[in-house]
Each structure stands twice: as structure tokens, then as C-alpha cells.
Design a protein around this motif. Structure first.
Motif: not given
Ligand SMILES: Cc1ncc(C[n+]2csc(CCOP(=O)(O)OP(=O)(O)O)c2C)c(N)n1
Ligand SMILES: [Mg+2]
Length: 538
Positions: A281, A288, A290, A293, A295, A298
């Protein structure tokens, strides 16, 4: 303060009867220009009506300066009229809060530094761009002559230098090499997809990277990547085919910017990750992103696409000639089948329907035009069925997904001088109908396209539509109102009629209402999605 703003010919002043509409218009201005507008209001509940736009500006990283007028401190908390606690009114949504007290000559030398800091904070000095609040107390008398500003720095020097340009942060070469290694396996480029949401910085590099890798691009119109042959228009419909979703499962998912609306896409990202895909990402402005949840990386580096492009092609990152992936070809072939299937279904339908109207709106925007899309079905239909378009800008308040303030946001965009179209549902229009006040006199070129299905059409797609008794569903979710929206707009002196709009814009504001049916709209989406699935599975 109002007199001072109006007396300064560097500023354009637009008056709104409803503070909520004013703040959303300021948001629209910030969205369209990247520069903060000042929203000024009186004390009391007026200031609370800014809150929704402040929340959206926070989550969407849009600069906005909220100036809330206040009573002087000696009138706080003693039952004085129109006096509420305005200190830190917007909580953690603002980048900066200041309450300089009642202005007097002794404090004047600090006004310019405070003003400069306020702009810097809104522009993203300490974090990312966003809203700020100045809570400004005034003591009677509340009218006066705007005076001269305190002196500036010698020679017209600015108080602060430009805030750090967050977009300039690039990816360190070692990190770019690591990501490039994820993307390639020796001389072979792994199979992958690029997903581009809003706040994708440098869309040209993202498209170039897709071309080099041989990956398709699944893009939100707001990303700047929904253009060119690599952009897959019907990814949502295609991924509804479990056979296609399985077949297309990639080794790498490279996502840029914010999340898209498609739940099907989100589910596929999660399933692909569970099956072993690497998810990267790339985010801008240190947010942030994602939502699944999943990724693996990041990366907060807006210049990442160009850096990965360089690193992938670098001789040190692998041996031999690069073999681009064939993932894009697989998606493009499927997308062509989907497009033909959608055309065939729509060709057989009489009268306006939500998909047809949406596609016409996106296709008909003039080059350089702006489109503001409401949450609920419009934003989804634009994402799932809207044609790819170059040289338009699309905006939507998806930070908090509110259906509030949509017309006001569009007015704010249009006030920057751009030819603007807003596509919104009937409930969204009614929610923001105070923005119709005085709209016919505003210096804007604005087309308002309303999809009127007499209620919240999105809820007919949810399980409650079949689980609840029809009357309960209608009362709590469908919420029909029976308002004559054309008459409502005409009551405000606007040029309003049935969809479609006539070709060629005049000046000013036009409203077109397309009447649709909620149940028929669910059936149409089902029909289209089944046609797409059939096309790719046969
Ligand atoms: C301010 C706000 N209130 C409530 C909601 C919940 N909500 C989401 S969609 C929707 C219905 C919107 O109806 P309409 O604008 O007519 O669009 P349609 O669903 O018909 O496409 C509502 C009430 C929200 N997102 N924002
Ligand atoms: Mg509706």
C-alpha cells in the motif's frame, strides 16, 4: 471579522444562509484548489454546523480554515445569549486550534504570525493538509471600520516559508529495490494488479509502471488513473465471477492512495492475501491505508511509483531481459466482454435508469470539467460502470462517506470557476436543500443531476431489504418522502426539469431530475452483474 473579510479585495466573499452549507462549500473550494478557504460564522450552534465539513476535511486531508466568532471570555458560562463552549469544538479533527482572545492593540503584532501559522497548519505543516479552527472572541461594539493590518516583514518577506511539500518525499533507493524485488522473480515480472484510489500521487508514473509490468489498473475516477487501455472499467462486475476472481488471483497487489468503494474488490484483496499474494500500500500524506488489514508493506512515499519503475528496470535488481506479466491482457480481454454485455443489457431498457444516467453524466462532462459525486449509489455506479475519462476531475466526500453537504461541496468547486456537474440522490439533495437558497444568483456554471428513487436506494441492496417486513423496511430504510424535487428547485428560481439535460450548457445552474425505481434498480444491477459473469465464464 465579516466586515474585514468583505473589505479585502484579495478575497471573494460568498454568503450562505446555512453554516453547514458554507463549510461544505469551503471544503469544495479546498478540494478543487488545494488551498484553504475561510469559513466564518457567528457564535453558538452556528459553529457546530461546521462540524460535518470539518470531519470530512480531516479524513480527506483537505485544507480549510474555520473561523468561529465567539463571545468574550467574561460572558462564557453565565447564561449569556448565543454562547456555547467553542474551545476545541472539533476535537481531534483539526490540525491546529487557536484562541487568541479579544483583539486589542497590544496583541496586534502577533496577528500576522498567527495567520501565517494557521495557513501553514491547514496546508499540512505538522501532518497532512486539513482543517484548523480559529476561535475569535469579540467584545461589543461588534461593528467598526476595518483598519490597516499590522505591518508585515520588511520588503514584503513572508512570515513563514512554504510549508514542507509532503508530496516531495521520495522512496529511499534501498526500499525501492526491496519493492522491485517483490515485483519481479528473476527476469520474470510476477502477476499483479495495480489498484489506484484517490490521492494517488503521480498517476502518470503509476500508469507507466502498469505498462512496464504488464499489470492492469483498477482505478477510482478520482485517482487520475481511470484512463487509457490499462484501466479496467468493470472490475467490480468481473470479480463477482468466482471463476474469474480465482483465475485472476495475483502474486502481488500494489495499491496506491485511498480505498475504493467496491466491497467485492476489498474481499478479493483479502482472499488474495490469504492465498499468498503480497499486498503493498503506497500512501500519500502519511495516512495509513489498509482497510482489509492485510498489507505486507505500507509505504509513505508519494514518489514510489517512479522509484519502483526505475528499480524494476535497474540491471542490479535482477538478471536478463524483463518479461512483463500477461495479467493485463487477461483483464483487458475480460473487460471487453463485460463492456459488450453491459451495452447489450442497457440497449434493451426503455426510460431512464440509474446506470444509464450515471454513464451519460461521466461521458458527457466537458474536458477540464469537474464532477462531484454523492455517496450512496452514485459513487458506486460511477466506480463500477462509469466510462474511463481523461481530463476531468472527480470529487466525492468519501473521508466519512456522509451524504450531507454534497450540493454545497459542488457549489464550492464551481465557485472556483470550473464548469461543474454534481450527481446525487434525492435524499442527499433534500439533506442539503438549504444550499439551494440563493443558488441562482451565484456566479457558477453548475449542472445538478438528481437520481430520484424516492428514498435511500442503497438499502434495497442490503439483507434488511429481504429480512424485514416491507412496511418496516420502508419506514426505517427506504424512507420515501414524495417530494417534488423539480418544484422544490423551481421554488428557488432555478431552471429545473426532467432528465436529460439539453445539450450545451447555458450559464448558471441547471437541474435535471431522473425518476427511477429502487426495486427496478436492484434488478438492473443484478441483471448487469449476471450478464458480466456469464460473459467471462462462457
Ligand atoms: C449524513 C448522513 N446521514 C445518513 C447516512 C446514511 N446513508 C447512507 S446512504 C443513505 C441514503 C441516501 O439516499 P439517496 O441520496 O437518495 O441515494 P440512493 O441510496 O438512493 O442512491 C443514507 C441515509 C450518511 N451516509 N450520511
Ligand atoms: Mg435515493
Amino acid at each position: 471579522m465579516a466586515l474585514a473579510l468583505a473589505a479585502d479585495d484579495r478575497l471573494a466573499v460568498h454568503v450562505f444562509h446555512d453554516e453547514r452549507a458554507a463549510a461544505f462549500a469551503a471544503l469544495g473550494h479546498g478540494l478543487a484548489t488545494g488551498q484553504p478557504a475561510i469559513a466564518l460564522c457567528t457564535s453558538g450552534t452556528a459553529a457546530t454546523h461546521f462540524h460535518a465539513a470539518v470531519v470530512e476535511a480531516d479524513l480527506s486531508s483537505v485544507p480549510l480554515i474555520a473561523c468561529t466568532a465567539d463571545r468574550p471570555p467574561e460572558l462564557w458560562d453565565i447564561g449569556a445569549p448565543q454562547t456555547i463552549d467553542q474551545t476545541h469544538l472539533y476535537g481531534s479533527s483539526v490540525r491546529f486550534f487557536a484562541q487568541p482572545g479579544v483583539p486589542d492593540a497590544a496583541g496586534a503584532p502577533r496577528w500576522r504570525p498567527l495567520g501565517a501559522r494557521t495557513v501553514a497548519e491547514a496546508a499540512g505543516w505538522s501532518d497532512r493538509p486539513g482543517p484548523v479552527q480559529l476561535n475569535l472572541s469579540f467584545r461589543d461594539p461588534l461593528v467598526g471600520q476595518p483598519g490597516e493590518l499590522p505591518p508585515g516583514r520588511p520588503g514584503g518577506r513572508p512570515w513563514h516559508h512554504r510549508p514542507v511539500d509532503q508530496a516531495a518525499r521520495s522512496l529511499p533507493p534501498a526500499a525501492a529495490a526491496e519493492l522491485a524485488a517483490t515485483v519481479r522473480d528473476g527476469s520474470r515480472i510476477r502477476s499483479g494488479v495495480i489498484i489506484a484510489g484517490r490521492a494517488t500521487s503521480d498517476p502518470d508514473s503509476v500508469l507507466a509502471l502498469a505498462g512496464r509490468l504488464g499489470w492492469p489498473v483498477l482505478a477510482d475516477h478520482r485517482s487520475g488513473c481511470r484512463t487509457g487501455s490499462r484501466s479496467i472499467q468493470h472490475f467490480d462486475g468481473l470479480l463477482r465471477s468466482s471463476a474469474f476472481a480465482e483465475r485472476a488471483m495475483p502474486e502481488v497487489i500494489l495499491r496506491f492512495g485511498e480505498a475504493l468503494s467496491s466491497k467485492v474488490l476489498s474481499g478479493w484483496i483479502a482472499t488474495s492475501s490469504a492465498a499468498g499474494a503480497t499486498v503493498i500500500s503506497v500512501v500519500d500524506r502519511s495516512r495509513w491505508i489498509d482497510p482489509e488489514s492485510v498489507a505486507d508493506h505500507v509505504v509513505a512515499a508519494p514518489g514510489a511509483a517512479a522509484a519502483i519503475l526505475d528499480a524494476v528496470a535497474s540491471p542490479t535488481s535482477g538478471s536478463g531481459q524483463l518479461e512483463p506479466s500477461t495479467t493485463a491482457q487477461q483483464w483487458e480481454a475480460a473487460d471487453r466482454l463485460a463492456a459488450a454485455a453491459v451495452e447489450a443489457v442497457l440497449a434493451g431498457i426503455e426510460g431512464p435508469n440509474e446506470i444509464h444516467v450515471t454513464r451519460q453524466v461521466v461521458a458527457g462532462l466537458p474536458a477540464g470539467g469537474a464532477l462531484v459525486v454523492a455517496s450512496s449509489m452514485p459513487v458506486r455506479d460511477v466506480e463500477w460502470f462509469g466510462p474511463s475519462r481523461a481530463s476531468i476531475d472527480v470529487f466525492a466526500n468519501r473521508g466519512a462517506n456522509g451524504i450531507d453537504g454534497v450540493l454545497s461541496t459542488a457549489i464550492g468547486v464551481a465557485l472556483t470557476g470550473r464548469s461543474t456537474t454534481v450527481l446525487l440522490g434525492d435524499v442527499a439533495l433534500l439533506h442539503d436543500s438549504s444550499a439551494l437558497t440563493g443558488l441562482r444568483h451565484r456566479p457558477v456554471r453548475l449542472d445538478v443531476v438528481v437520481i430520484d428513487n424516492d428514498g435511500g436506494g442503497i438499502f434495497s441492496f442490503l439483507p434488511q431489504a429481504s429480512l424485514l417486513e416491507a412496511a418496516t423496511f420502508e419506514q426505517l430504510f427506504g424512507t420515501p418522502h414524495g417530494t417534488d424535487l423539480i418544484a422544490l428547485c423551481q421554488a428557488h428560481g432555478l431552471d429545473a426539469g426532467r432528465w436529460p439535460l439539453e445539450d450545451g450548457g447555458t450559464d448558471g445552474v441547471r437541474v435535471a431530475v431522473a425518476t427511477t425505481d429502487r426495486a427496478a434498480n436492484v434488478a438492473l444491477h443484478d441483471h448487469l452483474n449476471r450478464a458480466i459473469v456469464k460473459a467471462v465464464e462462457s
